[in-house]
Design a protein around this motif. Structure first.
Motif, mmCIF file in Angstrom:
data_model
loop_
_atom_site.group_PDB
_atom_site.id
_atom_site.type_symbol
_atom_site.label_atom_id
_atom_site.label_comp_id
_atom_site.label_asym_id
_atom_site.label_seq_id
_atom_site.Cartn_x
_atom_site.Cartn_y
_atom_site.Cartn_z
ATOM 1 N N HIS A 226 -15.586 17.527 16.087
ATOM 2 C CA HIS A 226 -16.204 16.759 17.028
ATOM 3 C C HIS A 226 -15.074 15.741 17.591
ATOM 4 N N LYS A 227 -15.433 14.787 18.383
ATOM 5 C CA LYS A 227 -14.232 13.999 18.947
ATOM 6 C C LYS A 227 -14.368 12.597 18.577
ATOM 7 N N ARG A 228 -15.117 12.252 17.308
ATOM 8 C CA ARG A 228 -14.940 11.159 16.843
ATOM 9 C C ARG A 228 -13.818 10.828 16.342
ATOM 10 N N VAL A 229 -13.499 9.411 16.512
ATOM 11 C CA VAL A 229 -12.135 9.013 15.890
ATOM 12 C C VAL A 229 -12.198 8.503 14.563
ATOM 13 N N SER A 230 -11.409 8.623 13.463
ATOM 14 C CA SER A 230 -11.484 8.132 12.263
ATOM 15 C C SER A 230 -10.325 8.085 11.443
ATOM 16 N N ALA A 231 -9.899 7.603 10.460
ATOM 17 C CA ALA A 231 -9.036 7.378 9.458
ATOM 18 C C ALA A 231 -9.556 7.088 8.192
ATOM 19 N N VAL B 16 0.958 -1.299 0.195
ATOM 20 C CA VAL B 16 0.074 -0.039 -0.121
ATOM 21 C C VAL B 16 0.841 1.220 0.011
ATOM 22 N N PRO B 17 0.682 2.230 -1.000
ATOM 23 C CA PRO B 17 1.612 3.380 -0.818
ATOM 24 C C PRO B 17 1.402 4.180 0.407
ATOM 25 N N ALA B 18 2.809 4.472 0.802
ATOM 26 C CA ALA B 18 2.756 5.162 2.095
ATOM 27 C C ALA B 18 3.523 6.243 2.132
ATOM 28 N N ASP B 19 3.393 7.013 1.037
ATOM 29 C CA ASP B 19 4.634 8.462 0.716
ATOM 30 C C ASP B 19 3.756 9.487 1.639
ATOM 31 N N ASN B 20 2.538 9.326 1.768
ATOM 32 C CA ASN B 20 1.647 10.367 2.278
ATOM 33 C C ASN B 20 1.209 9.823 3.320
ATOM 34 N N ILE B 21 1.339 10.167 4.793
ATOM 35 C CA ILE B 21 0.832 9.954 6.036
ATOM 36 C C ILE B 21 0.393 11.147 6.587
ATOM 37 N N LEU B 22 -0.936 11.415 6.751
ATOM 38 C CA LEU B 22 -1.361 12.799 7.043
ATOM 39 C C LEU B 22 -2.173 12.899 8.067
ATOM 40 N N ILE B 23 -1.958 13.875 9.108
ATOM 41 C CA ILE B 23 -2.863 14.227 10.095
ATOM 42 C C ILE B 23 -3.873 15.314 9.877
ATOM 43 N N PHE B 24 -5.026 15.005 10.175
ATOM 44 C CA PHE B 24 -6.129 16.472 10.109
ATOM 45 C C PHE B 24 -6.761 16.666 11.209
ATOM 46 N N ASP B 25 -7.118 17.847 11.348
ATOM 47 C CA ASP B 25 -7.525 18.525 12.728
ATOM 48 C C ASP B 25 -9.131 18.261 12.975
ATOM 49 N N GLN B 26 -9.615 17.276 12.766
ATOM 50 C CA GLN B 26 -10.997 16.950 13.082
ATOM 51 C C GLN B 26 -11.530 17.434 14.539
ATOM 52 N N SER B 27 -10.631 17.644 15.518
ATOM 53 C CA SER B 27 -11.224 17.763 16.737
ATOM 54 C C SER B 27 -11.771 19.046 16.844
ATOM 55 N N LEU C 206 -5.128 10.136 17.218
ATOM 56 C CA LEU C 206 -4.047 10.184 18.057
ATOM 57 C C LEU C 206 -4.042 10.626 19.562
ATOM 58 N N GLU C 207 -4.922 11.416 19.819
ATOM 59 C CA GLU C 207 -4.998 11.958 21.028
ATOM 60 C C GLU C 207 -5.720 11.340 22.178
ATOM 61 N N PRO D 30 -2.220 9.170 -8.214
ATOM 62 C CA PRO D 30 -1.068 9.905 -7.698
ATOM 63 C C PRO D 30 -1.897 10.825 -6.472
ATOM 64 N N THR D 31 -3.127 10.674 -6.259
ATOM 65 C CA THR D 31 -3.751 11.280 -5.109
ATOM 66 C C THR D 31 -3.814 10.387 -3.676
ATOM 67 N N ILE D 32 -3.336 9.405 -3.787
ATOM 68 C CA ILE D 32 -3.707 8.177 -2.709
ATOM 69 C C ILE D 32 -2.709 8.798 -1.420
ATOM 70 N N ARG D 33 -3.595 8.699 -0.454
ATOM 71 C CA ARG D 33 -2.871 9.347 1.075
ATOM 72 C C ARG D 33 -3.476 8.554 2.067
ATOM 73 N N ILE D 34 -2.817 8.233 2.978
ATOM 74 C CA ILE D 34 -3.311 7.746 4.494
ATOM 75 C C ILE D 34 -3.563 9.077 5.293
ATOM 76 N N SER D 35 -4.742 8.958 5.916
ATOM 77 C CA SER D 35 -5.097 10.200 6.807
ATOM 78 C C SER D 35 -5.790 9.590 7.981
ATOM 79 N N LEU D 36 -5.220 10.233 9.015
ATOM 80 C CA LEU D 36 -5.594 10.024 10.375
ATOM 81 C C LEU D 36 -6.252 11.270 10.998
ATOM 82 N N ASN D 37 -7.423 11.325 11.603
ATOM 83 C CA ASN D 37 -7.511 12.464 12.415
ATOM 84 C C ASN D 37 -6.741 12.597 13.659
ATOM 85 N N ASP D 38 -6.852 13.949 14.180
ATOM 86 C CA ASP D 38 -6.037 13.949 15.585
ATOM 87 C C ASP D 38 -6.807 13.457 16.700
ATOM 88 N N ASN D 39 -8.134 13.178 16.389
ATOM 89 C CA ASN D 39 -8.740 12.509 17.551
ATOM 90 C C ASN D 39 -8.337 11.029 17.884
#
Length: 417
Positions: free
Chosen positions: A224-229, A210-221, A247-248, A236-245
């Motif tokens: 709301h406080k729901r966890v998601s990724a 799985v392409p892992a060149d782009n692993i991003l965090i986004f400020d969804q907190s 991680l926190e 070329p637009t493939i990216r792995i994204s985690l919300n800050d909830n």
């Protein structure tokens, strides 16, 4: 309760009891918190019905007061070609329909979410994002509708089939551009910092190509406080994204478990498959429209100011038929998603090897998902496996793959973290 957890853990060290381990997790959600979660989710069942009735009422108002016919007439003042007339009609239909439905949107998207403590935004911030979303829809929706009506004029007998293809093209374009151009309008995305957690995610991704060149965090907190990724985009637009909830609010084990699940969606090609099966249902819906809408227009068209199906003033007629169809097709759409979520759960457990982390993550979703449901209830209304089924799957994986497995009592108060 925790005396029971300790005795359960001690009593099953030699022979892991899946049901007892599952119950340990489920029992961490009790009392008012569980009642609140159940009430929110079950209330959503009724929103499907009431939302459909609101949509039908709005389209009926367009027809009853001949508003769509008036929009068409205005379009004919600006454009001579049918495509332009349809575009203007669809644009005005979208704007007025959005305005009329605004009280319902405020209730379902803001007031109700606030009542259940699931929204952290004030009204101004929330409404600002609604305006952004509406502006995006105004760019795409009238264009899509104009193309659909062009197809109706060109192929009046088989337009529903070609129209399904048109919807598919639009969906493909949205999947391509959304991660790069649309998502950043709502959240700020930054590259995940180097460290052991990122290394674990990269290692999992590389293990399954799985392409892992782009692993991003986004400020969804901020919303709301729901966890998601997610793993989003194509090519070329493939990216792995985690919300800050995520991680926190969660442990490393939960993050790894969730990311294993999300990598499963990509590796199992769930995106293209989901679009394919959704298009099948949409195609059936357009076929129903091709049969029901002409009958309605033949019977009531003079009263509404609608000439025929190719007349853009017929747009509310199509809306009414599709609203009813999509409400009835809700279980079909839900099952497409839930089957894939089940597959991604199984993949994620194998990839992350964190069954207790996955169980804890599943329990966190109980903030807004009813944790236990009957098979029929899950079939009709759940887009994801119930929390009970997810926890049980995790514990079964643990029993099958972990030597000398023991029941782990979750940390006290972890759901409130």
């Amino acid at each position: 309760m925790f005396d029971f957890l300790a005795s359960a853990a001690a009593g099953t060290a030699g022979s892991f009891d899946v049901e007892a381990a599952t119950r340990v997790y489920l029992d961490t959600l009790q009392g008012p918190a569980r009642a609140k979660s159940d009430a929110y989710f079950v209330g959503g069942y009724w929103l499907i019905l009431w939302g459909t009735l609101v949509a039908i009422l709005i389209d009926w108002l367009f027809l009853r007061f001949r508003l769509s016919a008036q929009f068409r007439d205005w379009g004919e003042r600006f454009f001579k070609r049918p495509f332009g007339v349809t575009w203007v009609t669809a644009l005005l239909y979208s704007i007025v329909g959005w305005a009329i439905s605004l009280p319902w949107s405020i209730y379902t998207g803001f007031v109700r979410e606030k009542q259940y403590d699931l929204l952290d935004q004030g009204f101004g911030a929330w409404f600002g994002e609604q305006l952004i979303g509406f502006a995006i829809s105004l760019f795409f929706a009238p264009l899509l509708i104009a193309v659909i009506y062009w197809v109706i004029r060109k192929a009046p007998r088989t337009w529903w089939l070609w129209g399904t293809g048109v919807v598919g093209i639009f969906l493909f374009l949205m999947v391509m551009i959304a991660p790069v151009f649309i998502s950043p309008l709502f959240n700020t995305y930054t590259e995940m910092e180097e460290g052991p957690l990122r290394d674990r995610i990269v290692a999992m991704a590389e293990a399954y190509d799985v392409p892992a060149d782009n692993i991003l965090i986004f400020d969804q907190s901020k919303q709301h406080k729901r966890v998601s990724a997610n793993v989003s985009g194509l090519g070329p637009t493939i990216r792995i994204s985690l919300n800050d909830n995520l991680l926190e609010r969660t442990s490393e084990q939960e993050v790894v478990a969730v990311m294993g699940h999300e990598l499963g969606h990509y590796k199992l090609s769930h995106g293209p498959k989901r679009v394919f099966f959704m298009l099948l249902i949409i195609g059936i819906g357009l076929f129903v429209v091709s049969r029901a809408a002409p009958w309605l227009i033949a019977r009531y068209g003079d009263r509404w100011g609608v000439k025929d199906l190719a007349d853009p003033a017929s747009l509310p007629v199509l809306g009414i038929v599709l609203s009813v169809f999509f409400m009835l097709a809700t279980p079909a759409f839900n099952n497409i998603t839930r089957v894939q979520e089940n597959e991604a759960d199984a993949f994620g457990l194998d990839a992350g090897k964190e069954p207790d982390g996955f169980a804890r993550a599943a329990m966190r979703l109980s903030e807004y998902r009813k944790i236990e449901a009957s098979p029929l209830e899950e079939f009709l209304f759940y887009t994801h496996p119930s929390g009970e089924n997810r926890v049980r799957r995790s514990m079964q994986w643990k029993a099958d793959n972990v030597a000398d497995a023991v029941i782990e009592a979750p940390p006290e108060g972890y759901l409130e973290k």
